[in-house]
Design a protein around this motif. Structure first.
Motif, short mmCIF file in Angstrom:
data_model
loop_
_atom_site.label_atom_id
_atom_site.label_comp_id
_atom_site.label_asym_id
_atom_site.label_seq_id
_atom_site.Cartn_x
_atom_site.Cartn_y
_atom_site.Cartn_z
N PRO A 102 39.22 -92.58 18.27
CA PRO A 102 39.59 -91.42 19.08
C PRO A 102 41.10 -91.24 19.25
N GLY B 86 41.67 -89.67 15.63
CA GLY B 86 40.81 -88.55 15.25
C GLY B 86 40.31 -88.68 13.82
N PRO C 134 43.19 -92.15 24.64
CA PRO C 134 42.47 -90.89 24.40
C PRO C 134 41.09 -90.89 25.06
N SER D 55 35.75 -89.21 22.67
CA SER D 55 35.35 -88.35 21.56
C SER D 55 35.93 -86.96 21.81
N SER D 56 35.93 -86.14 20.76
CA SER D 56 36.49 -84.79 20.93
C SER D 56 35.58 -83.98 21.87
N HIS E 241 33.84 -85.13 24.31
CA HIS E 241 34.07 -85.58 25.68
C HIS E 241 35.38 -84.99 26.22
N ARG E 242 36.42 -84.97 25.36
CA ARG E 242 37.69 -84.35 25.78
C ARG E 242 37.44 -82.89 26.21
N ASP E 243 36.70 -82.16 25.39
CA ASP E 243 36.46 -80.74 25.70
C ASP E 243 35.66 -80.60 27.00
N ALA F 85 45.27 -80.66 27.14
CA ALA F 85 45.43 -81.72 26.14
C ALA F 85 46.90 -82.13 26.09
N ASN G 206 46.01 -85.99 15.84
CA ASN G 206 44.63 -85.49 15.97
C ASN G 206 43.81 -86.27 17.00
N TYR H 155 42.41 -87.58 20.78
CA TYR H 155 41.77 -86.78 21.84
C TYR H 155 42.45 -87.03 23.20
#
Ligand code: NAD
Length: 502
Positions: free
Chosen positions: A35, A38, A334, A337-338, A340-342, A364, A373, A375
């Protein structure tokens, strides 16, 4: 490949580990992501029902034939201490693997997670050395004793936020009380746990006592918890998953422990040592990348101190160093996961729409170079006018603090308890009667007074309400991982009433 160029190194594959051997079945191959970068760093060979069955059969076989359930306490203690030493010696290697798939900063992994994992084996070695039974001799002429026996095959299901630290507790407890087990790590973070189970075998653990199956919850996890030869299930993860697994276990009448989500209140009264409370509030929500069940995610402040406290909290939150988790200066790595970030960022946007003030973060963070890249997000805090907005009600599981302000003691407690969860609570005050009342009134399985989280392994740990069922800890694990048997005999031969003598 160009002439003279080295062949590409194959990506590591997180397989299952059954009866001491790595096994990769024909199931789906899933990516394991780093993460912070990325990028994909490993593959995962998903275990389907057949492989899960092999793992349960291996565990049952070891339970029946290895002699482990019948082994003396001294023998089990010696083995657990060897396992503890082996995990401790491998702390750096395990922390590297954990960091690669999880993104929690290396310093925290080395100093907290891996030490805790090694300590878990040592702790349960000590617990079994102190276990005692019960005797009842009140009924004249009889004596009854109560003995405890291993249950059999335990299914252990772990989340991604602290894989080695949490799963090692389950493995150590299952083994200490004489059981065999099958572990299913989170599909996001299979690397360090697979290596840890391998290390346990290298240290001398007999084959089959600890098996591991990798894969998604709906496939591998579901096959494990619904397997008819699993005797008990220990689960740590989200509340929705917990409900599904508990229903499955209920249908099969299998015992479960459920360590579930939290949305814990951190109640700070004006009578508190505010310097310490501030340090602890920051650690309570931003350590472990904010991804921890016992985060103090709802910070409740008495009005007279609120303005100043929030100003100082926000200044410190903005100064937190976000970036490469391998760098020892980094304080926040980070998101795992992407997706989870979102999700975490979505709560900031939603909170604003529902009338909360975004105090800091909610976006972000660009970290350059190899990490462009990754997260990364900024430490986030909101001030909410009410306990009813989504960001205050739901477990966000990220570096996201929600502040609320209270005027009276009763209002503080009402806000603190206005949640479906009840894992832990924090209270800060140097006024003893206030502390005593709060300890009594807070509806949570653990209350920490004037301290950030301090896990006492000997004491029960677990949640009220939607935060769980059952407890983990020395005595609590003994009750869960053993069957209890009452044995009664007379002190002198009994005169049995004769029937059928004509
Ligand atoms: P999750 O519930 O999504 O997954 C947990 C584990 O269950 C994973 O291994 C997953 O693959 C598996 N799983 C999912 N569906 C399954 C099914 N139907 N059958 C069997 N297994 C299934 O949780 P997560 O996102 O990995 O972890 C975060 C959650 O864990 C948060 O809610 C956090 O609060 C909680 N947690 C609780 C504690 C505690 O001690 N109370 C500790 C750490 C994390």
């Amino acid at each position: 490949m160009l002439a003279g160029e080295a062949p590409p190194t194959p990506m590591p594959l997180a397989t299952s580990l059954i009866a001491g051997r790595r096994v990769a079945g024909a199931g789906l191959r899933l990516p394991v992501m780093n993460p912070a970068l990325g990028v994909e760093i490993a593959g995962l060979a998903e275990a389907g029902p057949a492989e899960v069955n092999d793992a349960v059969v291996a565990a049952r076989h070891a339970f029946r034939t290895s002699g482990w359930p019948q082994a003396s306490v001294e023998h089990r203690q010696a083995m657990l201490l060897k396992l503890s030493d082996a995990v401790f010696a491998a702390a750096d290697e395990l922390a590297q693997l954990e960091c690669a798939a999880l993104g929690v900063v290396m310093r925290e992994l080395r100093e907290r997670h891996m030490k805790r994992a090694a300590l878990n084996f040592r702790f349960f070695a000590e617990v079994i050395g102190q276990a005692r039974g019960e005797v009842y001799d009140q009924t004249h002429g009889y004596r009854s004793i109560v003995v405890r026996e291993p249950v059999g095959v335990a299914a252990l299901i772990a989340p991604w936020n602290a894989p080695v630290a949490l799963a090692s507790m389950k493995i150590a407890a299952a083994l200490a009380f004489g059981n065999a087990c099958v572990l299913k790590p989170s599909e996001q973070t299979p690397l360090a746990l697979l290596r840890m189970v391998e290390i346990l075998h290298e240290a001398g653990l007999p084959d089959g006592l600890v098996n591991l199956v990798n894969g998604r919850g709906a496939v591998t996890g579901q096959a494990l918890v619904s397997h008819p030869d699993v005797d008990l299930i220990s689960f740590t993860g989200g509340t929705a998953t917990g409900r599904a697994i508990a229903s499955e276990a209920g249908r099969r009448l299998k015992p479960v422990t459920m360590e579930l989500g939290g949305k814990s209140a951190n109640v700070i009264f004006a009578s508190a040592d505010l310097e310490r409370a501030l340090d602890a509030a920051l650690v309570g929500i931003y350590s472990n990348n904010g991804q921890q069940c016992l985060a103090g995610s709802r910070i409740l402040l008495e009005r007279s101190i609120a303005h100043d406290f929030i100003d100082r909290f926000v200044a410190r939150a903005r100064a937190i160093r976000v970036g490469d988790p391998l760098n020892d200066r980094t304080e926040l790595g980070p998101m795992a996961s992407s997706a989870h970030r979102d999700r975490v960022l979505g709560f900031a946007e939603g909170a604003r729409r529902e009338g909360a003030e975004l105090l800091t973060g909610g976006h972000a963070v660009p970290v350059g170079g190899a990490h462009s890249n990754g997260y990364f997000i900024a430490p986030t805090a909101i001030l909410s006018p009410s306990p009813d907005i989504l960001a205050v009600r739901e477990e966000i599981f990220g570096p996201f603090a929600s502040f609320m302000i209270f005027d009276t003691y009763d209002e503080a407690i009402e806000l603190a308890n206005a949640t479906d969860f009840g894992l832990v609570a924090y209270v800060w005050s140097d006024h003893v009667p206030t502390v005593e009342r709060a300890v009594r009134d807070l509806r949570a399985g653990v209350v920490w007074v004037n301290t950030p989280m301090m896990r006492e392994l000997r004491a029960p740990f677990g949640g009220y309400k939607d935060s769980g069922l059952g407890r983990e800890g020395g005595e609590a694990c003994m009750q869960f991982y053993t069957e209890v048997k009452t044995v009664t005999w007379p002190s002198t031969p009994v005169n049995v009433k004769k029937i059928g003598t004509g």
